[in-house]
Design an enzyme around this catalytic site. Structure first.
Site, PDB file in Angstrom:
ATOM      1  N   CYS A  88      44.436  44.346  40.112  1.00  0.00           N
ATOM      2  CA  CYS A  88      44.693  42.907  40.271  1.00  0.00           C
ATOM      3  C   CYS A  88      45.042  42.290  38.923  1.00  0.00           C
ATOM      4  O   CYS A  88      45.552  41.180  38.867  1.00  0.00           O
ATOM      5  CB  CYS A  88      43.558  42.191  40.979  1.00  0.00           C
ATOM      6  SG  CYS A  88      41.972  42.612  40.370  1.00  0.00           S
ATOM      7  N   GLU A 123      32.782  37.410  37.841  1.00  0.00           N
ATOM      8  CA  GLU A 123      31.955  38.614  37.861  1.00  0.00           C
ATOM      9  C   GLU A 123      31.760  39.096  36.426  1.00  0.00           C
ATOM     10  O   GLU A 123      32.359  38.568  35.494  1.00  0.00           O
ATOM     11  CB  GLU A 123      32.653  39.695  38.682  1.00  0.00           C
ATOM     12  CG  GLU A 123      32.887  39.246  40.098  1.00  0.00           C
ATOM     13  CD  GLU A 123      33.179  40.388  41.037  1.00  0.00           C
ATOM     14  OE1 GLU A 123      34.346  40.754  41.160  1.00  0.00           O
ATOM     15  OE2 GLU A 123      32.219  40.917  41.647  1.00  0.00           O
ATOM     16  N   ASN A 157      40.903  50.295  44.708  1.00  0.00           N
ATOM     17  CA  ASN A 157      41.602  50.556  43.441  1.00  0.00           C
ATOM     18  C   ASN A 157      40.645  50.861  42.287  1.00  0.00           C
ATOM     19  O   ASN A 157      41.005  51.561  41.356  1.00  0.00           O
ATOM     20  CB  ASN A 157      42.572  49.429  43.088  1.00  0.00           C
ATOM     21  CG  ASN A 157      41.887  48.127  42.760  1.00  0.00           C
ATOM     22  OD1 ASN A 157      40.754  47.890  43.187  1.00  0.00           O
ATOM     23  ND2 ASN A 157      42.553  47.277  42.013  1.00  0.00           N
ATOM     24  N   GLU A 208      37.268  37.564  44.596  1.00  0.00           N
ATOM     25  CA  GLU A 208      38.172  38.037  43.540  1.00  0.00           C
ATOM     26  C   GLU A 208      39.449  38.491  44.232  1.00  0.00           C
ATOM     27  O   GLU A 208      39.467  39.531  44.871  1.00  0.00           O
ATOM     28  CB  GLU A 208      37.557  39.227  42.788  1.00  0.00           C
ATOM     29  CG  GLU A 208      36.349  38.898  41.957  1.00  0.00           C
ATOM     30  CD  GLU A 208      36.660  38.005  40.774  1.00  0.00           C
ATOM     31  OE1 GLU A 208      37.846  37.808  40.441  1.00  0.00           O
ATOM     32  OE2 GLU A 208      35.694  37.466  40.197  1.00  0.00           O
ATOM     33  N   GLY A 215      39.691  41.617  47.068  1.00  0.00           N
ATOM     34  CA  GLY A 215      40.792  42.093  47.908  1.00  0.00           C
ATOM     35  C   GLY A 215      41.920  41.083  47.918  1.00  0.00           C
ATOM     36  O   GLY A 215      42.096  40.319  46.964  1.00  0.00           O
ATOM     37  N   SER A 216      42.646  41.068  49.031  1.00  0.00           N
ATOM     38  CA  SER A 216      43.844  40.226  49.084  1.00  0.00           C
ATOM     39  C   SER A 216      43.484  38.752  49.273  1.00  0.00           C
ATOM     40  O   SER A 216      42.415  38.413  49.792  1.00  0.00           O
ATOM     41  CB  SER A 216      44.733  40.662  50.251  1.00  0.00           C
ATOM     42  OG  SER A 216      44.134  40.282  51.474  1.00  0.00           O
ATOM     43  N   GLY A 266      40.782  37.068  51.730  1.00  0.00           N
ATOM     44  CA  GLY A 266      39.849  36.197  51.008  1.00  0.00           C
ATOM     45  C   GLY A 266      39.757  34.817  51.647  1.00  0.00           C
ATOM     46  O   GLY A 266      38.674  34.223  51.701  1.00  0.00           O
TER      47      GLY A 266
HETATM   48  C1  UN1 Z   1      40.851  45.154  39.481  1.00  0.00           C
HETATM   49  O1  UN1 Z   1      42.011  45.548  39.438  1.00  0.00           O
HETATM   50  O2  UN1 Z   1      40.398  44.631  40.532  1.00  0.00           O
HETATM   51  O3  UN1 Z   1      40.687  44.744  33.601  1.00  0.00           O
HETATM   52  C2  UN1 Z   1      39.877  45.328  38.395  1.00  0.00           C
HETATM   53  C3  UN1 Z   1      40.990  45.748  34.225  1.00  0.00           C
HETATM   54  C4  UN1 Z   1      39.886  46.610  34.802  1.00  0.00           C
HETATM   55  C5  UN1 Z   1      39.403  46.040  36.081  1.00  0.00           C
HETATM   56  C6  UN1 Z   1      40.471  45.787  37.106  1.00  0.00           C
HETATM   57  N1  UN1 Z   1      38.806  46.675  33.844  1.00  0.00           N
HETATM   58  O4  UN1 Z   1      42.143  46.094  34.393  1.00  0.00           O
END
Ligand code: UN1
Length: 498
Positions: A286, A466, A154, A252, A230-231, A235
């Site tokens: 995410c 991160e 993504n 994450e 990932g999921s 994870g």
């Molecule tokens: C993600 O979807 O894993 O804050 C990262 C945000 C982006 C990063 C998303 N800067 O939506």
């Protein structure tokens, strides 16, 4: 149509074919017939070769002064800048996000390069007094070793960079295993790392399937650290395996992010945030807004505004400048989102708008799904609890601020969150009481910046963050150093006590 890119692995400074013959392909999710790239289905032997190269390179890379290591990363940022448009176009074709967002993805990597490079001249430790005379005490950061980075599709450029750049500045060597959906983006990115001139083996790329290459990396005894985005299901496997094999692991994982809109909010502003947060990147972040928690006094009005705005969103290929919402990344995601619509209907949620695969014209050629609003959702429904990863937002009505925060927190996840209010007291209470790694006041749940910690609580992660300086805590070990210049044995806790 352009000729598919022929991707290869990058190991020990060389572009290599994988051991086996098998190849896989990535396709344009807006136009399934278009093959964007072919890439090798690497096997365990390829992983072993990459780990050996990374291990070997580590011995000298860790001794390169951090400011010099950081200069390579800085150079990656400069080269990325030159290739920003080309990478964005490729990304849009390979995973479907609209060009403006694809440019943002590359920009996030560029920001990360320049930010991480600065850390090469910091990497601060501490000095602190010793309890003994003529003794000096300090802490220094040490690299960890060989890092396996397993990254999603993504953010196919930004996320590998979030991981690789601080890892490299800290003195680690890296093996990237990119998502099967975005091998071309990963290959182009690693070409840029190669052009920046890293010594052989410092950065490696192994394509393949998660269950094969990803698993082999996670299980490999000579990999010291795994960073996975990932999921939550995968994870859990990664975390358990790393636990058994004593690897450091940074996870994450999923999110079920909510935006609260209180009755005192600027509704126009909250609307802009909701549409961007829920439907940006087709909901495949995410950090996406998956729940809208609306105060009952504004619910009807706000829902009408949201309906109206959603009805105007234009679906199309990401490469078309008129597109607001691109396709989902693949067939599996399309099935997953469709399945959640079935679940929503069974559970008694009301589909206000969208809810289906569009069947007009060119949209039939890709994995499109209509932007969808689910109304009358209750907090116990699966669509209010499980990550959907698509353009679907669930509306939940509340009667008070306290109820809004309680429902926002009533989830296994805790990545991003947002509250729209003009009441400063509520804003500060939200900052204190929300259980999430990221809270926005009067801003959407998406859009984190690279110099702040990124990550979440509960099932979203395992406590790491991160980005920001907190990324250094992932990619280094602390060492406490004592220098005794007294010339005699000084026993701590003993000789300085009577
Ligand atoms: C993600 O979807 O894993 O804050 C990262 C945000 C982006 C990063 C998303 N800067 O939506």
């Amino acid at each position: 149509m352009t000729t598919p890119l022929n991707c290869r692995n990058y190991i020990d400074g060389q572009w290599l074919s994988a051991t086996g013959e098998a190849t896989l392909e990535s396709r344009n999710p807006a136009l399934r017939s278009e093959v964007v790239a072919t890439f090798p289905r690497s096997v365990i032997n390829d992983v072993n070769v990459a780990v050996t190269a990374a291990r070997q390179a580590y011995q000298s890379w860790r001794k390169v002064p951090a400011p010099a290591r950081a200069e390579y990363v800085f150079r990656v940022g400069e080269i990325l800048l030159q290739h920003k448009e080309e990478l964005a176009q490729l990304m849009s074709r390979e995973m479907g996000k609209p060009l403006t967002e694809a440019r943002g993805d590359v920009q996030e990597a560029i920001d990360c390069a320049f930010y991480s490079a600065g850390e090469g001249r910091r990497l601060f430790g501490q000095t602190t007094p010793s309890e003994m005379p003529n003794k000096f005490a300090m802490t220094v950061r040490m690299p960890i070793g060989v890092c396996a980075l397993i990254t999603p599709w993504n953010f196919p450029v930004a996320i590998p960079c979030w991981k690789a750049m601080p890892a490299l500045v800290c003195g680690n060597t890296v093996i990237l295993k990119p998502a099967e959906d975005t091998p071309a983006c990963a290959t182009k990115l690693i070409e840029i790392f190669a052009e920046a001139g890293f010594p052989p083996g410092v950065i490696n790329l192994v394509h393949g399937v998660g269950e094969e290459v990803g698993k082999a990396l996670v299980e490999h005894p000579d990999v010291d650290l795994v960073s996975f985005t990932g999921s939550s299901e995968t994870g859990a496997f990664v975390g358990a395996t790393c636990g058994r094999t004593h690897k450091r692991v940074c996870l994450e994982l999923g999110g079920k992010n909510a935006q609260v809109v209180m009755e005192d909010a600027d509704l126009g502003l909250a609307l802009d945030g909701a549409v961007w947060g829920a439907f940006g990147t087709t909901g495949q972040r995410c950090t996406a807004t998956s729940r809208l928690i609306l105060h009952r006094d504004i619910k009807e009005k706000f829902t009408a505004m949201l309906y109206e705005r959603t009805s105007k969103l234009r679906l199309g290929p990401g490469t078309d400048p008129n597109t607001d919402i691109g396709p989902l990344v693949n067939e599996l995601q399309l099935q997953r989102v469709s399945k959640y619509l079935e679940i929503a209907r069974e559970e008694g949620a009301k589909v206000l708008i969208g809810g289906d695969i569009p069947n007009e014209g060119q949209l039939k050629n890709g994995y499109f799904f209509q932007p969808t609003i689910l109304d009358e959702v209750t907090p116990k429904m699966r669509v209010a609890r499980e990550e959907i990863f698509g353009p679907v937002v669930a509306l939940i009505e509340v009667s008070s601020f306290e109820e809004a925060i309680a429902i926002l927190n009533d989830t296994n996840y805790g990545l991003s969150s947002s509250v729209y209010t003009r009441d400063i007291n509520r804003a500060f209470a939200a900052m204190r009481d929300i259980e999430a790694g990221i809270t926005y006041i009067n801003g959407p749940t998406i859009g984190a910046e690279v110099h702040l910690p990124f990550g979440g609580v509960k099932h979203t992660g395992n406590g790491h963050r991160e980005a920001g300086t907190t990324a250094l805590d992932i990619f280094t070990e602390w060492k406490s150093v004592y220098v005794d210049f007294s010339g005699s044995l000084q026993r701590a806790q003993i000789d300085n006590r009577s």
